[in-house]
Design a protein around this motif. Structure first.
Motif, PDB file in Angstrom:
ATOM      1  N   ALA A 205      19.365  76.139  54.032  1.00 26.36           N
ATOM      2  CA  ALA A 205      18.420  75.835  52.960  1.00 26.36           C
ATOM      3  C   ALA A 205      17.213  75.124  53.555  1.00 26.36           C
ATOM      4  CB  ALA A 205      19.085  74.968  51.904  1.00 26.36           C
ATOM      5  N   ALA A 206      16.029  75.635  53.247  1.00 26.09           N
ATOM      6  CA  ALA A 206      14.809  75.110  53.855  1.00 26.09           C
ATOM      7  C   ALA A 206      13.612  75.768  53.179  1.00 26.09           C
ATOM      8  CB  ALA A 206      14.793  75.403  55.363  1.00 26.09           C
ATOM      9  N   ILE A 207      12.433  75.439  53.677  1.00 20.46           N
ATOM     10  CA  ILE A 207      11.217  76.139  53.286  1.00 20.46           C
ATOM     11  C   ILE A 207      10.982  77.260  54.285  1.00 20.46           C
ATOM     12  CG2 ILE A 207       8.724  75.958  52.940  1.00 20.46           C
ATOM     13  CD1 ILE A 207       9.124  73.005  52.256  1.00 20.46           C
ATOM     14  N   TYR A 208      10.650  78.445  53.781  1.00 23.57           N
ATOM     15  CA  TYR A 208      10.356  79.592  54.632  1.00 23.57           C
ATOM     16  C   TYR A 208       9.021  80.216  54.211  1.00 23.57           C
ATOM     17  CZ  TYR A 208      15.268  79.393  56.101  1.00 23.57           C
ATOM     18  OH  TYR A 208      16.479  78.998  56.605  1.00 23.57           O
ATOM     19  N   HIS A 209       8.433  80.960  55.147  1.00 23.42           N
ATOM     20  CA  HIS A 209       7.244  81.747  54.856  1.00 23.42           C
ATOM     21  C   HIS A 209       7.598  83.225  54.965  1.00 23.42           C
ATOM     22  CE1 HIS A 209       4.338  78.274  56.145  1.00 23.42           C
ATOM     23  NE2 HIS A 209       4.891  78.077  54.963  1.00 23.42           N
ATOM     24  N   CYS A 210       7.153  83.997  53.981  1.00 27.88           N
ATOM     25  CA  CYS A 210       7.487  85.428  53.968  1.00 27.88           C
ATOM     26  C   CYS A 210       6.332  86.211  53.354  1.00 27.88           C
ATOM     27  CB  CYS A 210       8.776  85.640  53.175  1.00 27.88           C
ATOM     28  SG  CYS A 210       9.401  87.327  53.232  1.00 27.88           S
ATOM     29  N   THR A 211       5.519  86.813  54.212  1.00 27.34           N
ATOM     30  CA  THR A 211       4.392  87.640  53.770  1.00 27.34           C
ATOM     31  C   THR A 211       4.373  88.911  54.601  1.00 27.34           C
ATOM     32  OG1 THR A 211       2.809  86.756  55.381  1.00 27.34           O
ATOM     33  CG2 THR A 211       3.031  85.558  53.290  1.00 27.34           C
ATOM     34  N   GLY A 212       3.520  89.841  54.214  1.00 26.65           N
ATOM     35  CA  GLY A 212       3.295  90.989  55.059  1.00 26.65           C
ATOM     36  C   GLY A 212       2.810  90.537  56.431  1.00 26.65           C
ATOM     37  N   THR A 213       3.191  91.275  57.479  1.00 29.44           N
ATOM     38  CA  THR A 213       2.793  90.911  58.838  1.00 29.44           C
ATOM     39  C   THR A 213       1.336  91.291  59.085  1.00 29.44           C
ATOM     40  OG1 THR A 213       5.054  91.176  59.643  1.00 29.44           O
ATOM     41  CG2 THR A 213       3.298  91.285  61.283  1.00 29.44           C
ATOM     42  N   GLY A 214       0.619  90.424  59.786  1.00 28.88           N
ATOM     43  CA  GLY A 214      -0.791  90.650  60.058  1.00 28.88           C
ATOM     44  C   GLY A 214      -1.661  89.991  59.006  1.00 28.88           C
ATOM     45  N   ASP A 215      -2.970  90.056  59.209  1.00 25.05           N
ATOM     46  CA  ASP A 215      -3.873  89.431  58.246  1.00 25.05           C
ATOM     47  C   ASP A 215      -5.190  90.190  58.174  1.00 25.05           C
ATOM     48  OD1 ASP A 215      -5.925  87.869  60.159  1.00 25.05           O
ATOM     49  OD2 ASP A 215      -3.914  87.563  60.948  1.00 25.05           O
ATOM     50  N   ILE A 216      -5.951  89.912  57.101  1.00 31.25           N
ATOM     51  CA  ILE A 216      -7.166  90.669  56.802  1.00 31.25           C
ATOM     52  C   ILE A 216      -7.947  89.889  55.754  1.00 31.25           C
ATOM     53  CG2 ILE A 216      -6.153  92.009  54.890  1.00 31.25           C
ATOM     54  CD1 ILE A 216      -7.550  94.497  56.068  1.00 31.25           C
ATOM     55  N   THR A 217      -9.216  90.213  55.585  1.00 29.06           N
ATOM     56  CA  THR A 217      -9.977  89.586  54.500  1.00 29.06           C
ATOM     57  C   THR A 217      -9.822  90.423  53.232  1.00 29.06           C
ATOM     58  OG1 THR A 217     -12.036  90.809  54.897  1.00 29.06           O
ATOM     59  CG2 THR A 217     -11.688  88.772  56.176  1.00 29.06           C
ATOM     60  N   TRP A 218     -10.144  89.816  52.093  1.00 25.73           N
ATOM     61  CA  TRP A 218     -10.095  90.560  50.829  1.00 25.73           C
ATOM     62  C   TRP A 218     -11.011  91.777  50.886  1.00 25.73           C
ATOM     63  CZ3 TRP A 218      -6.227  90.052  47.794  1.00 25.73           C
ATOM     64  CH2 TRP A 218      -5.648  88.814  47.505  1.00 25.73           C
ATOM     65  N   PHE A 219     -12.197  91.632  51.488  1.00 22.05           N
ATOM     66  CA  PHE A 219     -13.145  92.742  51.606  1.00 22.05           C
ATOM     67  C   PHE A 219     -12.526  93.903  52.376  1.00 22.05           C
ATOM     68  CE2 PHE A 219     -16.190  94.504  54.770  1.00 22.05           C
ATOM     69  CZ  PHE A 219     -16.879  95.364  53.928  1.00 22.05           C
ATOM     70  N   ALA A 220     -11.953  93.601  53.545  1.00 20.14           N
ATOM     71  CA  ALA A 220     -11.347  94.661  54.346  1.00 20.14           C
ATOM     72  C   ALA A 220     -10.116  95.242  53.654  1.00 20.14           C
ATOM     73  CB  ALA A 220     -10.992  94.125  55.732  1.00 20.14           C
ATOM     74  N   PHE A 221      -9.376  94.406  52.932  1.00 20.41           N
ATOM     75  CA  PHE A 221      -8.224  94.907  52.181  1.00 20.41           C
ATOM     76  C   PHE A 221      -8.690  95.870  51.097  1.00 20.41           C
ATOM     77  CE2 PHE A 221      -4.539  93.711  49.155  1.00 20.41           C
ATOM     78  CZ  PHE A 221      -3.747  94.731  49.646  1.00 20.41           C
ATOM     79  N   ALA A 222      -9.775  95.530  50.418  1.00 23.25           N
ATOM     80  CA  ALA A 222     -10.320  96.425  49.391  1.00 23.25           C
ATOM     81  C   ALA A 222     -10.742  97.756  50.000  1.00 23.25           C
ATOM     82  CB  ALA A 222     -11.499  95.762  48.692  1.00 23.25           C
ATOM     83  N   GLN A 223     -11.341  97.718  51.174  1.00 20.44           N
ATOM     84  CA  GLN A 223     -11.709  98.966  51.842  1.00 20.44           C
ATOM     85  C   GLN A 223     -10.473  99.799  52.163  1.00 20.44           C
ATOM     86  OE1 GLN A 223     -14.262  97.664  55.193  1.00 20.44           O
ATOM     87  NE2 GLN A 223     -15.919  98.685  54.077  1.00 20.44           N
ATOM     88  N   ALA A 224      -9.406  99.134  52.599  1.00 18.38           N
ATOM     89  CA  ALA A 224      -8.163  99.853  52.894  1.00 18.38           C
ATOM     90  C   ALA A 224      -7.585 100.483  51.631  1.00 18.38           C
ATOM     91  CB  ALA A 224      -7.149  98.888  53.522  1.00 18.38           C
ATOM     92  N   ILE A 225      -7.709  99.794  50.510  1.00 13.82           N
ATOM     93  CA  ILE A 225      -7.231 100.342  49.233  1.00 13.82           C
ATOM     94  C   ILE A 225      -8.062 101.558  48.845  1.00 13.82           C
ATOM     95  CG2 ILE A 225      -6.993  99.863  46.761  1.00 13.82           C
ATOM     96  CD1 ILE A 225      -6.522  96.871  47.639  1.00 13.82           C
ATOM     97  N   PHE A 226      -9.364 101.471  48.967  1.00 14.88           N
ATOM     98  CA  PHE A 226     -10.226 102.612  48.664  1.00 14.88           C
ATOM     99  C   PHE A 226      -9.839 103.812  49.520  1.00 14.88           C
ATOM    100  CE2 PHE A 226     -14.242 101.891  46.080  1.00 14.88           C
ATOM    101  CZ  PHE A 226     -13.688 100.885  45.314  1.00 14.88           C
ATOM    102  N   THR A 227      -9.543 103.577  50.782  1.00 13.54           N
ATOM    103  CA  THR A 227      -9.137 104.675  51.660  1.00 13.54           C
ATOM    104  C   THR A 227      -7.871 105.343  51.137  1.00 13.54           C
ATOM    105  OG1 THR A 227     -10.135 103.627  53.598  1.00 13.54           O
ATOM    106  CG2 THR A 227      -8.429 105.273  54.005  1.00 13.54           C
ATOM    107  N   ARG A 228      -6.880 104.546  50.704  1.00 18.51           N
ATOM    108  CA  ARG A 228      -5.645 105.124  50.152  1.00 18.51           C
ATOM    109  C   ARG A 228      -5.903 105.856  48.848  1.00 18.51           C
ATOM    110  NH1 ARG A 228      -5.174 101.695  54.439  1.00 18.51           N
ATOM    111  NH2 ARG A 228      -3.028 101.560  55.235  1.00 18.51           N
ATOM    112  N   LEU A 229      -6.946 105.459  48.123  1.00 21.60           N
ATOM    113  CA  LEU A 229      -7.305 106.134  46.876  1.00 21.60           C
ATOM    114  C   LEU A 229      -8.078 107.421  47.122  1.00 21.60           C
ATOM    115  CD1 LEU A 229      -8.486 103.004  44.841  1.00 21.60           C
ATOM    116  CD2 LEU A 229      -6.433 104.359  44.369  1.00 21.60           C
ATOM    117  N   GLY A 230      -8.435 107.680  48.385  1.00 22.34           N
ATOM    118  CA  GLY A 230      -9.250 108.846  48.702  1.00 22.34           C
ATOM    119  C   GLY A 230     -10.713 108.632  48.394  1.00 22.34           C
TER     120      GLY A 230
END
Length: 290
Positions: A205-230
């Motif tokens: 029992a403890a505190i843990y961190h659990c997120t997707g691996t790697g990091d990015i800015t919101w802007f770049a994440f939005a661009q990645a989403i647009f790419t998946r949307l075609g």
């Protein structure tokens, strides 16, 4: 194993039920606020006695970050009082509680991933209330209370950044997204798999961190989403947090280190870009708002 899941209608609560449905021996009692007010100790104790869970996963939260600046009392009730009530009930029953928290407990001004024992310094009402919930869980359940901090969560259920970008892509020629906040996108399904793994493990029992691996800015994440949307990612334009203007302070840097998660023998989370592609491949219609 008998599971009590709170916040059952949210994106994480929904995915937890999906993951647990694959194991016939698991019995799930999933509740949302319309069924159980987690701030009501009498109601919580009644559910505990009726269902007798082996573990509680608290996926309930007040997540309206900007609204919390004007309504901190309500945010505190859900994010701090509720976890304390659940922790007290878990203590009486002698069972585990897994409580989901946030990157917002940190100031967000670091230059390397936050470790679990870095000093919290929330800059928003939301962050303050979530930190209070963390502390209640760890104080009341030192041996069976788990706090899992995550960030930038999106999924098929509820509202989230990916769905917002998909909606705006349909209605706007261009959109502006902040490029001065960096974090780790986390698919709620992957997070649900990880939390189930934690609950079944012998990790302390403890505190843990659990997120997707790697990091990015919101802007770049939005661009990645647009790419998946075609769609053309060039339709996403960068801006600053100051220019965008929001009621609550957001962490500029909220990357969380998963070192203690891995040291506990738990599987690392998938890389955020791969997770985004898998999310669109499996629940893309929901993410697109179809």
């Amino acid at each position: 194993m008998r599971w009590l899941i709170t916040g059952s209608k949210g994106q994480l609560g929904t995915d937890l039920q999906t993951v647990l449905a694959d194991t016939p021996s698991d019995v799930v009692h999933a509740v949302d606020v319309d069924v159980l007010d987690i701030t009501d100790s009498t109601a919580v104790q009644a559910v505990m006695e009726q269902f007798a869970p082996d573990v509680i996963v608290n996926a309930a939260a007040y997540t309206a970050v900007d609204r919390a600046e004007e309504d901190e009392d309500t945010a505190y009730a859900v994010n701090a009082t509720g976890p304390a009530v659940l922790a007290a009930a878990a203590a009486r029953a002698g069972i585990r509680l897994i409580h989901v928290s946030t990157d917002y407990v940190f100031a967000g001004d670091a230059n390397r991933p936050y470790e679990v024992d870095d000093e919290p310094a929330p800059k928003s009402a939301y962050g303050r209330t979530k930190l209070a919930g963390e502390r209640a869980v760890r104080e009341l359940l030192p041996e069976t209370g788990y706090v899992v901090r995550t960030a930038w969560v999106y999924g098929a259920g509820g509202g989230n950044f990916v769905k917002t970008m998909a909606r705006l892509e349909k209605t706007k020629d261009t959109i502006t997204v902040v490029d001065d906040q960096r974090g780790s996108p986390t698919w709620s399904f992957d997070l649900a798999v990880a939390l189930v793994e934690l609950a079944r493990s012998d990790a302390p029992a403890a505190i843990y961190h659990c997120t997707g691996t790697g990091d990015i800015t919101w802007f770049a994440f939005a661009q990645a989403i647009f790419t998946r949307l075609g769609a053309d990612p060039a339709r996403v334009l960068p801006t600053t947090s100051e220019a965008y203007g929001m009621a609550a302070n957001r962490p500029t840097y909220s990357v969380l280190s998963d070192r203690t998660w891995r040291e506990a023998g738990l599987n690392p989370m998938p890389e955020w870009s791969d997770a985004l592609s898998r999310a669109f491949a499996t629940v893309g219609e929901s993410l697109r708002g179809a």
